[in-house]
Each structure stands twice: as structure tokens, then as C-alpha cells.
Motif scaffolding. Structure first.
Motif, PDB file in Angstrom:
ATOM      1  N   GLU A 161       0.870  -1.228  -0.067  1.00 33.85           N
ATOM      2  CA  GLU A 161      -0.057  -0.005   0.001  1.00 33.85           C
ATOM      3  C   GLU A 161       0.803   1.274  -0.020  1.00 33.85           C
ATOM      4  OE1 GLU A 161      -2.989   0.204   3.019  1.00 33.85           O
ATOM      5  OE2 GLU A 161      -3.106  -2.118   3.129  1.00 33.85           O
ATOM      6  N   HIS A 190       5.805   5.028  -3.015  1.00 28.26           N
ATOM      7  CA  HIS A 190       5.033   6.109  -2.830  1.00 28.26           C
ATOM      8  C   HIS A 190       5.471   7.178  -2.053  1.00 28.26           C
ATOM      9  CE1 HIS A 190       1.576   2.976  -3.798  1.00 28.26           C
ATOM     10  NE2 HIS A 190       1.066   4.320  -4.252  1.00 28.26           N
ATOM     11  N   ARG A 209      -3.009  -1.667  10.095  1.00 27.51           N
ATOM     12  CA  ARG A 209      -3.540  -2.312   8.763  1.00 27.51           C
ATOM     13  C   ARG A 209      -3.277  -3.977   8.913  1.00 27.51           C
ATOM     14  NH1 ARG A 209      -3.295   2.082   4.169  1.00 27.51           N
ATOM     15  NH2 ARG A 209      -3.748   3.716   5.458  1.00 27.51           N
TER      16      ARG A 209
END
Length: 134
Positions: free
Chosen positions: A65, A69, A94
Motif C-alpha cells: 500500500e 509512494h 492495517r
């Protein structure tokens, strides 16, 4: 207490706000090695804490995820400093959600607690640990 640890890594870009962070206020990259430690009081009927393969898959999915990024651009972190200790809790939450959803199998119901550790270098790490909901 029995413990099982699985490890993976992810690479991110981020910056921090606040003079306390010095040069790290500028956009920079980090590669974190992540240890996921799962704990239980007694082994299950198969003599394991949890399936290692399923634990590895769950950790990899959580890290995906964020991998490659810029955390500064993610809406979930707006107005937050994504420090390693902050990220350790994010990864904990998570991963715990994946465990609760059954991704580690029925045997994960016996897990008592978990710790997520982010190693940002060979001399520094940050961690978050807490009990897991029954």
C-alpha cells in the motif's frame, strides 16, 4: 509466550515538518526493513503460532500500500509527520485488520499480541506493539 517473526521491506519518499527534523524537512527517501512479530500464549494444535506463509503474505500486502509512494501525497497522512514510529502503528493497525478479516486463517484467533518494528538503519529502529482483539 511464543513468538513468530516475518520480515519484509518497503521503500518510500517523505518529508517532515518542524525544525526538530533539520535536513529531513526536505523530501527524501527511506527503505525500511519491517519485522512483524506475532505472539500467543500456547501453540495451536499443529504446533505453530500462525502459518508463516500467510503472515508473510499479509505483511507484504500491507507494505504494498505504501511501497514506492511519496507519503506526503497520501490523503491518510495529510497534516501528519509520517515518522518511523508513526508508521509502525499504521502498519500495526492495517495488519491487525487483515488478521481480524481472517487472512491468517482460523489459527490466528489464538494470537495475543503483535509488534511491528521498522528498521531505518543498522543503528535505529522504531516499533509499536499492542494486544490483539480476541
Amino acid at each position: 509466550m511464543y513468538r513468530l517473526n516475518v520480515r519484509d521491506h518497503f521503500m518510500i519518499a517523505h518529508s517532515f515538518r518542524g525544525a526538530v527534523f533539520g535536513a529531513a524537512q526536505k523530501l527524501h527517501g527511506a527503505t525500511y526493513i519491517v519485522d512483524l512479530e506475532l505472539r500467543r500464549d500456547a501453540l495451536d494444535a499443529d504446533g505453530v503460532v500462525v502459518d508463516i506463509g500467510l503472515a508473510t503474505q499479509a505483511l507484504r500486502a500491507v507494505l504494498a500500500e505504501f511501497n514506492f509512494h511519496n507519503l506526503d501525497e497520501l490523503p491518510a497522512f495529510a497534516g501528519r509527520n509520517p515518522t518511523p514510529v508513526f508508521m509502525a502503528r499504521v502498519l500495526f493497525v492495517r495488519t491487525a485488520a487483515r488478521i481480524a478479516a481472517g487472512e491468517l486463517g482460523a489459527q490466528a484467533a489464538g494470537l495475543a499480541s503483535m509488534q511491528v518494528t521498522l528498521h531505518e538503519s543498522h543503528v535505529a529502529w522504531a516499533a509499536y506493539e499492542a494486544p490483539l482483539a480476541a
